[in-house]
Design a protein around this motif. Structure first.
Motif, PDB file in Angstrom:
ATOM      1  N   GLY A 108       4.220  27.815  -5.620  1.00  0.00           N
ATOM      2  CA  GLY A 108       3.490  26.656  -4.995  1.00  0.00           C
ATOM      3  C   GLY A 108       4.561  25.581  -5.733  1.00  0.00           C
ATOM      4  N   LEU A 109       5.205  25.248  -6.823  1.00  0.00           N
ATOM      5  CA  LEU A 109       5.455  24.316  -7.609  1.00  0.00           C
ATOM      6  C   LEU A 109       6.958  24.072  -6.730  1.00  0.00           C
ATOM      7  N   PRO A 110       7.563  24.744  -6.450  1.00  0.00           N
ATOM      8  CA  PRO A 110       8.692  23.008  -5.148  1.00  0.00           C
ATOM      9  C   PRO A 110       8.272  22.372  -4.701  1.00  0.00           C
ATOM     10  N   LEU A 111       6.726  22.945  -3.621  1.00  0.00           N
ATOM     11  CA  LEU A 111       6.782  22.516  -3.149  1.00  0.00           C
ATOM     12  C   LEU A 111       6.137  20.777  -3.774  1.00  0.00           C
ATOM     13  N   ALA A 112       5.210  21.421  -4.785  1.00  0.00           N
ATOM     14  CA  ALA A 112       4.881  20.504  -6.442  1.00  0.00           C
ATOM     15  C   ALA A 112       6.062  19.257  -6.286  1.00  0.00           C
ATOM     16  N   LEU A 113       6.980  19.713  -6.765  1.00  0.00           N
ATOM     17  CA  LEU A 113       8.311  19.170  -7.067  1.00  0.00           C
ATOM     18  C   LEU A 113       8.250  18.161  -6.183  1.00  0.00           C
ATOM     19  N   ALA A 114       8.675  18.770  -5.411  1.00  0.00           N
ATOM     20  CA  ALA A 114       8.711  17.466  -3.812  1.00  0.00           C
ATOM     21  C   ALA A 114       8.141  16.403  -3.541  1.00  0.00           C
ATOM     22  N   VAL A 115       6.899  16.974  -3.224  1.00  0.00           N
ATOM     23  CA  VAL A 115       5.399  15.860  -3.467  1.00  0.00           C
ATOM     24  C   VAL A 115       6.109  15.128  -4.824  1.00  0.00           C
ATOM     25  N   SER A 116       6.097  15.482  -6.216  1.00  0.00           N
ATOM     26  CA  SER A 116       5.552  14.646  -7.013  1.00  0.00           C
ATOM     27  C   SER A 116       7.497  13.522  -6.921  1.00  0.00           C
ATOM     28  N   ALA A 117       8.839  14.288  -6.146  1.00  0.00           N
ATOM     29  CA  ALA A 117       9.760  13.325  -6.690  1.00  0.00           C
ATOM     30  C   ALA A 117       9.638  12.194  -5.523  1.00  0.00           C
ATOM     31  N   LEU A 118       9.468  12.924  -4.045  1.00  0.00           N
ATOM     32  CA  LEU A 118       8.706  11.270  -3.652  1.00  0.00           C
ATOM     33  C   LEU A 118       7.848  10.604  -3.293  1.00  0.00           C
ATOM     34  N   GLY A 119       6.821  11.322  -4.266  1.00  0.00           N
ATOM     35  CA  GLY A 119       6.098   9.810  -4.789  1.00  0.00           C
ATOM     36  C   GLY A 119       6.402   9.177  -5.896  1.00  0.00           C
ATOM     37  N   SER A 120       7.130   9.559  -6.846  1.00  0.00           N
ATOM     38  CA  SER A 120       7.975   8.821  -7.461  1.00  0.00           C
ATOM     39  C   SER A 120       8.944   7.508  -7.126  1.00  0.00           C
ATOM     40  N   TRP A 121       9.692   8.874  -6.313  1.00  0.00           N
ATOM     41  CA  TRP A 121      10.933   7.346  -5.297  1.00  0.00           C
ATOM     42  C   TRP A 121       9.798   6.514  -4.578  1.00  0.00           C
ATOM     43  N   GLY A 122       8.730   6.562  -3.812  1.00  0.00           N
ATOM     44  CA  GLY A 122       8.140   6.062  -3.203  1.00  0.00           C
ATOM     45  C   GLY A 122       7.444   4.789  -3.879  1.00  0.00           C
ATOM     46  N   PHE A 123       7.308   5.096  -5.208  1.00  0.00           N
ATOM     47  CA  PHE A 123       7.395   4.025  -6.124  1.00  0.00           C
ATOM     48  C   PHE A 123       6.987   3.096  -7.099  1.00  0.00           C
ATOM     49  N   GLN A 124       9.035   3.881  -6.613  1.00  0.00           N
ATOM     50  CA  GLN A 124       9.943   2.770  -7.292  1.00  0.00           C
ATOM     51  C   GLN A 124      10.429   1.702  -6.394  1.00  0.00           C
ATOM     52  N   HIS A 125      10.164   2.611  -5.297  1.00  0.00           N
ATOM     53  CA  HIS A 125      10.803   1.419  -4.277  1.00  0.00           C
ATOM     54  C   HIS A 125       9.714   0.332  -4.459  1.00  0.00           C
ATOM     55  N   LYS A 126       8.507   1.035  -4.201  1.00  0.00           N
ATOM     56  CA  LYS A 126       7.427  -0.054  -3.791  1.00  0.00           C
ATOM     57  C   LYS A 126       7.404  -1.250  -4.434  1.00  0.00           C
ATOM     58  N   GLN A 127       7.976  -0.526  -6.270  1.00  0.00           N
ATOM     59  CA  GLN A 127       7.902  -1.896  -7.458  1.00  0.00           C
ATOM     60  C   GLN A 127       9.037  -2.717  -7.097  1.00  0.00           C
ATOM     61  N   ARG A 128      10.294  -2.024  -6.442  1.00  0.00           N
ATOM     62  CA  ARG A 128      11.335  -2.755  -6.724  1.00  0.00           C
ATOM     63  C   ARG A 128      10.642  -4.056  -5.631  1.00  0.00           C
ATOM     64  N   ALA A 129      10.548  -3.298  -4.682  1.00  0.00           N
ATOM     65  CA  ALA A 129      10.165  -4.778  -3.132  1.00  0.00           C
ATOM     66  C   ALA A 129       9.389  -5.232  -3.768  1.00  0.00           C
ATOM     67  N   ASP A 130       7.970  -5.056  -4.244  1.00  0.00           N
ATOM     68  CA  ASP A 130       7.490  -6.004  -5.419  1.00  0.00           C
ATOM     69  C   ASP A 130       8.123  -7.098  -5.922  1.00  0.00           C
ATOM     70  N   ALA A 131       8.829  -6.540  -6.498  1.00  0.00           N
ATOM     71  CA  ALA A 131      10.001  -7.973  -7.372  1.00  0.00           C
ATOM     72  C   ALA A 131      10.780  -8.536  -6.577  1.00  0.00           C
ATOM     73  N   LEU A 132      11.273  -8.583  -5.372  1.00  0.00           N
ATOM     74  CA  LEU A 132      11.982  -9.329  -4.830  1.00  0.00           C
ATOM     75  C   LEU A 132      10.926 -10.273  -4.117  1.00  0.00           C
ATOM     76  N   THR A 133      10.250 -10.051  -3.849  1.00  0.00           N
ATOM     77  CA  THR A 133       9.030 -10.283  -2.422  1.00  0.00           C
ATOM     78  C   THR A 133       8.589 -11.773  -3.704  1.00  0.00           C
ATOM     79  N   ALA A 134       8.143 -11.169  -5.084  1.00  0.00           N
ATOM     80  CA  ALA A 134       7.535 -12.566  -6.061  1.00  0.00           C
ATOM     81  C   ALA A 134       9.162 -13.518  -6.407  1.00  0.00           C
ATOM     82  N   ALA A 135      10.480 -12.882  -6.868  1.00  0.00           N
ATOM     83  CA  ALA A 135      11.783 -13.651  -6.905  1.00  0.00           C
ATOM     84  C   ALA A 135      11.823 -14.617  -5.959  1.00  0.00           C
ATOM     85  N   VAL A 136      11.501 -14.005  -4.848  1.00  0.00           N
ATOM     86  CA  VAL A 136      11.837 -14.897  -3.196  1.00  0.00           C
ATOM     87  C   VAL A 136      10.604 -16.118  -3.692  1.00  0.00           C
ATOM     88  N   ALA A 137       9.000 -15.835  -3.601  1.00  0.00           N
ATOM     89  CA  ALA A 137       8.847 -16.911  -4.209  1.00  0.00           C
ATOM     90  C   ALA A 137       8.275 -17.632  -4.534  1.00  0.00           C
TER      91      ALA A 137
END
Lengths: 175, 172
Positions: free
Chosen positions: A72-101
């Motif tokens: 189950g380790l590869p699957l768990a790693l893939a899921v966690s990597a996807l999660g962190s990647w998505g989290f980073q992108h969301k944070q970046r998008a939030d920062a950009l939105t705040a800067a534009v505002a």
């Protein structure tokens, strides 16, 4: 029999009576089925089955926990990597939105302050404009039209009404 | 607190297991045959092996065996691993399940045949197999109250057969 289960040993008297009465109804002589002496052949078969059960128990071992974790380790790693990647992108998008505002707010403020400055810049010229006296005005306006000055200093401009010749009359044919 | 040692078999020690096997095996073969199993001996043996193979203790081993035989017979699954352990040669004449069923009066069998299959099943396990209500509920996977209801209704039907002109109904 010593192997009998508690469920049957502790059977209620009501159930025993019920079984007896049903046996009588059926004409079935209730005899003890549990007093069978095992023969040598039966014992041999029982031992064969017991050994077979033991053999199966040893051969069909459960997979260890670490193997399941490793699977189950590869699957768990893939899921966690996807999660962190998505989290980073969301944070970046939030920062950009705040800067534009923030930029929009700054722009609005700049427009507002520029407008106020313009208004403030035009007001002193209006205030400091010289008051033209009536004689001077009359003198200046004699070239263009008649200007009458009243005694109290008010200016009266003569109004010329404009009449369009095309609207006054309209030629009618046949008259 | 004293921890009791784990018994060698679900029925206790080896001797108790032999006694239980000698008692239950022919009955399980007959039970499997009643369900139309083509190889009831194999099914009964497979049920024993499955029971002994389990590492977790079984609360009611007899009910577990009957339930397993019932399931295997109903699914018409012939166990392939145990074909060399058939009891055809082991059963002695006069001690097989057929002989045991012959011990029941023909009248008894005829009376039971008139009952609905649902009631007949519970009645057979209760009276002929001598199992308790709790064991029957485990085998049939129904509540104990339902088992009791079925047995009482079977009794009422039997009474009606014996006394068709009327009489006091057992559930009335």
């Amino acid at each position: 029999m010593s192997w009998l289960e508690p469920a049957r040993i502790h059977e209620s008297a009501e159930d025993r009576d019920l079984r007896e009465s049903l046996g009588q109804l059926l004409g079935f002589s209730a005899r003890s089925f549990f007093d069978v002496e095992p023969t040598s052949k039966m014992i041999a078969l029982a031992e064969d089955l017991r050994r077979e059960a033991l053999r199966r128990r040893h051969t069909s071992r459960r997979k260890p926990v670490w193997m399941l974790l490793a699977a189950g380790l590869p699957l768990a790693l893939a899921v966690s990597a996807l999660g962190s990647w998505g989290f980073q992108h969301k944070q970046r998008a939030d920062a950009l939105t705040a800067a534009v505002a923030q930029k929009e707010v700054e722009l609005q403020n700049m427009v507002k302050t520029a407008g106020e400055r313009q208004v403030q810049g035009t007001q002193p010229t209006l205030i400091s404009a010289p008051v033209v006296s009536a004689p001077v005005l009359a003198k200046n306006t004699t070239q263009h039209g008649k200007v009458k000055a009243r005694p109290n200093g008010e200016l009266v401009l003569e109004v010329k009404t404009y009449q369009s010749p095309s609207l006054d009359t309209q030629p009618v044919k046949g008259q | 607190m004293q921890v009791l040692p784990k018994p060698e078999t679900p029925f206790g020690d080896i001797t108790q297991f032999h006694e239980a096997f000698a008692t239950l095996y022919p009955r399980l073969v007959g039970y499997g045959r009643r369900y139309g199993a083509g190889y009831p001996e194999d099914i009964a043996q497979e049920a024993f092996v499955i029971l002994m193979q389990r590492e977790e203790p079984v609360e009611h081993p007899t009910a577990f065996l009957y339930g397993t035989v019932r399931t295997l017979a109903l699914t018409e699954r012939r166990p392939m691993k145990n074909q060399n352990l058939s009891l055809e040669v082991v059963l002695e004449p006069g001690k097989g399940p057929e002989a045991e069923e012959h011990l029941l009066h023909r009248e008894v069998r005829e009376r039971m045949q008139t009952l609905s299959p649902t009631f007949r099943e519970a009645l057979w396990l209760f009276v002929v197999e001598g199992l308790s209500i709790r064991e029957i509920s485990d085998i049939l996977e129904i509540p104990e109250a339902t088992v009791k209801t079925r047995i009482h209704r079977a009794k009422a039907q039997l009474k009606d057969q014996l006394n068709p002109s009327g009489g006091v109904h057992v559930l009335a």
